[in-house]
Scaffold this motif. Structure first.
Motif, PDB file in Angstrom:
ATOM      1  N   ASP A 102      -4.887 -59.383 -91.968  1.00  0.00           N
ATOM      2  CA  ASP A 102      -4.923 -60.743 -92.496  1.00  0.00           C
ATOM      3  C   ASP A 102      -3.507 -61.307 -92.598  1.00  0.00           C
ATOM      4  OD1 ASP A 102      -7.683 -60.737 -92.709  1.00  0.00           O
ATOM      5  OD2 ASP A 102      -7.668 -60.108 -94.815  1.00  0.00           O
ATOM      6  N   ALA A 103      -2.545 -60.458 -92.919  1.00  0.00           N
ATOM      7  CA  ALA A 103      -1.149 -60.897 -93.030  1.00  0.00           C
ATOM      8  C   ALA A 103      -0.647 -61.423 -91.686  1.00  0.00           C
ATOM      9  CB  ALA A 103      -0.268 -59.752 -93.513  1.00  0.00           C
ATOM     10  N   PHE A 104      -1.024 -60.784 -90.597  1.00  0.00           N
ATOM     11  CA  PHE A 104      -0.637 -61.236 -89.260  1.00  0.00           C
ATOM     12  C   PHE A 104      -1.240 -62.606 -88.969  1.00  0.00           C
ATOM     13  CE2 PHE A 104      -1.412 -61.688 -84.714  1.00  0.00           C
ATOM     14  CZ  PHE A 104      -0.190 -61.349 -84.170  1.00  0.00           C
ATOM     15  N   ARG A 105      -2.538 -62.752 -89.233  1.00  0.00           N
ATOM     16  CA  ARG A 105      -3.197 -64.032 -88.983  1.00  0.00           C
ATOM     17  C   ARG A 105      -2.565 -65.147 -89.809  1.00  0.00           C
ATOM     18  NH1 ARG A 105      -7.095 -60.400 -88.094  1.00  0.00           N
ATOM     19  NH2 ARG A 105      -7.860 -60.206 -90.204  1.00  0.00           N
ATOM     20  N   ALA A 106      -2.243 -64.857 -91.052  1.00  0.00           N
ATOM     21  CA  ALA A 106      -1.633 -65.874 -91.912  1.00  0.00           C
ATOM     22  C   ALA A 106      -0.237 -66.257 -91.413  1.00  0.00           C
ATOM     23  CB  ALA A 106      -1.551 -65.359 -93.345  1.00  0.00           C
ATOM     24  N   SER A 107       0.535 -65.289 -90.968  1.00  0.00           N
ATOM     25  CA  SER A 107       1.905 -65.588 -90.530  1.00  0.00           C
ATOM     26  C   SER A 107       1.943 -66.325 -89.197  1.00  0.00           C
ATOM     27  CB  SER A 107       2.740 -64.319 -90.461  1.00  0.00           C
ATOM     28  OG  SER A 107       2.325 -63.502 -89.397  1.00  0.00           O
ATOM     29  N   HIS A 108       0.858 -66.240 -88.428  1.00  0.00           N
ATOM     30  CA  HIS A 108       0.817 -66.908 -87.127  1.00  0.00           C
ATOM     31  C   HIS A 108      -0.112 -68.135 -87.120  1.00  0.00           C
ATOM     32  CE1 HIS A 108       2.494 -63.004 -86.091  1.00  0.00           C
ATOM     33  NE2 HIS A 108       3.030 -63.609 -85.052  1.00  0.00           N
ATOM     34  N   ALA A 109      -0.590 -68.535 -88.274  1.00  0.00           N
ATOM     35  CA  ALA A 109      -1.566 -69.623 -88.363  1.00  0.00           C
ATOM     36  C   ALA A 109      -1.047 -70.939 -87.779  1.00  0.00           C
ATOM     37  CB  ALA A 109      -1.994 -69.827 -89.810  1.00  0.00           C
ATOM     38  N   CYS A 110       0.227 -71.209 -87.928  1.00  0.00           N
ATOM     39  CA  CYS A 110       0.792 -72.481 -87.449  1.00  0.00           C
ATOM     40  C   CYS A 110       1.567 -72.331 -86.148  1.00  0.00           C
ATOM     41  CB  CYS A 110       1.704 -73.078 -88.514  1.00  0.00           C
ATOM     42  SG  CYS A 110       0.821 -73.497 -90.031  1.00  0.00           S
ATOM     43  N   THR A 149      10.504 -56.531 -84.048  1.00  0.00           N
ATOM     44  CA  THR A 149      10.228 -55.706 -85.212  1.00  0.00           C
ATOM     45  C   THR A 149      10.258 -54.254 -84.780  1.00  0.00           C
ATOM     46  OG1 THR A 149       7.857 -55.981 -84.813  1.00  0.00           O
ATOM     47  CG2 THR A 149       8.833 -57.369 -86.512  1.00  0.00           C
ATOM     48  N   VAL A 150      10.750 -53.438 -85.665  1.00  0.00           N
ATOM     49  CA  VAL A 150      10.762 -51.998 -85.441  1.00  0.00           C
ATOM     50  C   VAL A 150       9.749 -51.390 -86.401  1.00  0.00           C
ATOM     51  CG1 VAL A 150      12.149 -49.887 -85.498  1.00  0.00           C
ATOM     52  CG2 VAL A 150      13.193 -52.053 -84.753  1.00  0.00           C
ATOM     53  N   TRP A 151       8.897 -50.537 -85.851  1.00  0.00           N
ATOM     54  CA  TRP A 151       7.832 -49.877 -86.607  1.00  0.00           C
ATOM     55  C   TRP A 151       7.977 -48.376 -86.463  1.00  0.00           C
ATOM     56  CZ3 TRP A 151       4.602 -53.053 -89.324  1.00  0.00           C
ATOM     57  CH2 TRP A 151       4.661 -54.396 -89.006  1.00  0.00           C
ATOM     58  N   GLN A 152       7.454 -47.636 -87.433  1.00  0.00           N
ATOM     59  CA  GLN A 152       7.491 -46.177 -87.338  1.00  0.00           C
ATOM     60  C   GLN A 152       6.721 -45.696 -86.117  1.00  0.00           C
ATOM     61  OE1 GLN A 152       6.095 -44.701 -91.116  1.00  0.00           O
ATOM     62  NE2 GLN A 152       7.931 -45.356 -92.195  1.00  0.00           N
ATOM     63  N   THR A 153       5.559 -46.321 -85.848  1.00  0.00           N
ATOM     64  CA  THR A 153       4.728 -45.927 -84.707  1.00  0.00           C
ATOM     65  C   THR A 153       4.073 -47.162 -84.095  1.00  0.00           C
ATOM     66  OG1 THR A 153       2.673 -45.681 -85.967  1.00  0.00           O
ATOM     67  CG2 THR A 153       4.108 -43.724 -85.848  1.00  0.00           C
ATOM     68  N   GLU A 154       3.574 -47.012 -82.883  1.00  0.00           N
ATOM     69  CA  GLU A 154       2.841 -48.104 -82.251  1.00  0.00           C
ATOM     70  C   GLU A 154       1.571 -48.422 -83.044  1.00  0.00           C
ATOM     71  OE1 GLU A 154       0.924 -49.467 -77.957  1.00  0.00           O
ATOM     72  OE2 GLU A 154       1.958 -47.543 -78.088  1.00  0.00           O
ATOM     73  N   GLU A 155       0.937 -47.414 -83.610  1.00  0.00           N
ATOM     74  CA  GLU A 155      -0.286 -47.660 -84.393  1.00  0.00           C
ATOM     75  C   GLU A 155       0.016 -48.519 -85.618  1.00  0.00           C
ATOM     76  OE1 GLU A 155      -3.857 -48.345 -85.601  1.00  0.00           O
ATOM     77  OE2 GLU A 155      -3.411 -47.483 -83.646  1.00  0.00           O
ATOM     78  N   HIS A 156       1.164 -48.335 -86.262  1.00  0.00           N
ATOM     79  CA  HIS A 156       1.536 -49.213 -87.378  1.00  0.00           C
ATOM     80  C   HIS A 156       1.638 -50.663 -86.899  1.00  0.00           C
ATOM     81  CE1 HIS A 156       3.046 -45.489 -89.442  1.00  0.00           C
ATOM     82  NE2 HIS A 156       2.427 -46.109 -90.437  1.00  0.00           N
ATOM     83  N   PHE A 157       2.245 -50.880 -85.748  1.00  0.00           N
ATOM     84  CA  PHE A 157       2.335 -52.229 -85.193  1.00  0.00           C
ATOM     85  C   PHE A 157       0.946 -52.783 -84.898  1.00  0.00           C
ATOM     86  CE2 PHE A 157       2.199 -54.770 -81.278  1.00  0.00           C
ATOM     87  CZ  PHE A 157       2.790 -55.931 -81.759  1.00  0.00           C
ATOM     88  N   ARG A 158       0.093 -51.983 -84.255  1.00  0.00           N
ATOM     89  CA  ARG A 158      -1.261 -52.446 -83.912  1.00  0.00           C
ATOM     90  C   ARG A 158      -2.051 -52.800 -85.171  1.00  0.00           C
ATOM     91  NH1 ARG A 158      -0.440 -54.050 -79.047  1.00  0.00           N
ATOM     92  NH2 ARG A 158       0.444 -52.460 -77.732  1.00  0.00           N
ATOM     93  N   ALA A 159      -1.870 -52.024 -86.233  1.00  0.00           N
ATOM     94  CA  ALA A 159      -2.551 -52.320 -87.500  1.00  0.00           C
ATOM     95  C   ALA A 159      -2.084 -53.674 -88.044  1.00  0.00           C
ATOM     96  CB  ALA A 159      -2.303 -51.209 -88.510  1.00  0.00           C
TER      97      ALA A 159
END
Length: 108
Positions: A71-79, A56-66
């Motif tokens: 919750d969206a990250f946890r949901a996408s990695h739940a399985c 993934t390409v992000w505008q900044t590292e902080e955007h990636f860390r966020a």
């Protein structure tokens, strides 16, 4: 720009299922602040294994860390744990900050 990459080593016999899993995933990355793009790359086959890299390409590292704290990250990695049988070991994470960018010019 910040690029977040995970590399997967996939046995050849699991490649079709691994690709199907990724190509059928519902992504909501486009809804996130700072998200630029996503790519799933298929690399060379060597000794009965194929190297894949998601990035993934992000505008900044902080955007990636966020994203990783969301919750969206946890949901996408739940399985994710259920899919470990498709690749060897755990994905290898690599993060990169851009120090130079050269872009193609658009002809008007």
């Amino acid at each position: 720009m910040y690029l977040a990459m995970n590399r997967f080593t996939v046995p050849l016999e699991n490649a079709a299922e691994f690709e199907k899993l990724w190509l059928s995933r519902e992504s909501r990355l486009h809804e996130l602040d700072g998200f630029v793009s996503f790519h799933m790359l298929k690399g060379p086959e060597e000794e009965g294994r194929i190297l894949y890299a998601s990035h993934t390409v992000w505008q900044t590292e902080e955007h990636f860390r966020a994203w990783t704290r969301s919750d969206a990250f946890r949901a996408s990695h739940a399985c994710a744990g259920q899919n470990r049988k498709l690749h060897e070991g755990t994905p290898r994470f690599e993060g990169f900050r851009a120090i130079q960018e050269i872009a193609a010019t658009q002809d008007a």
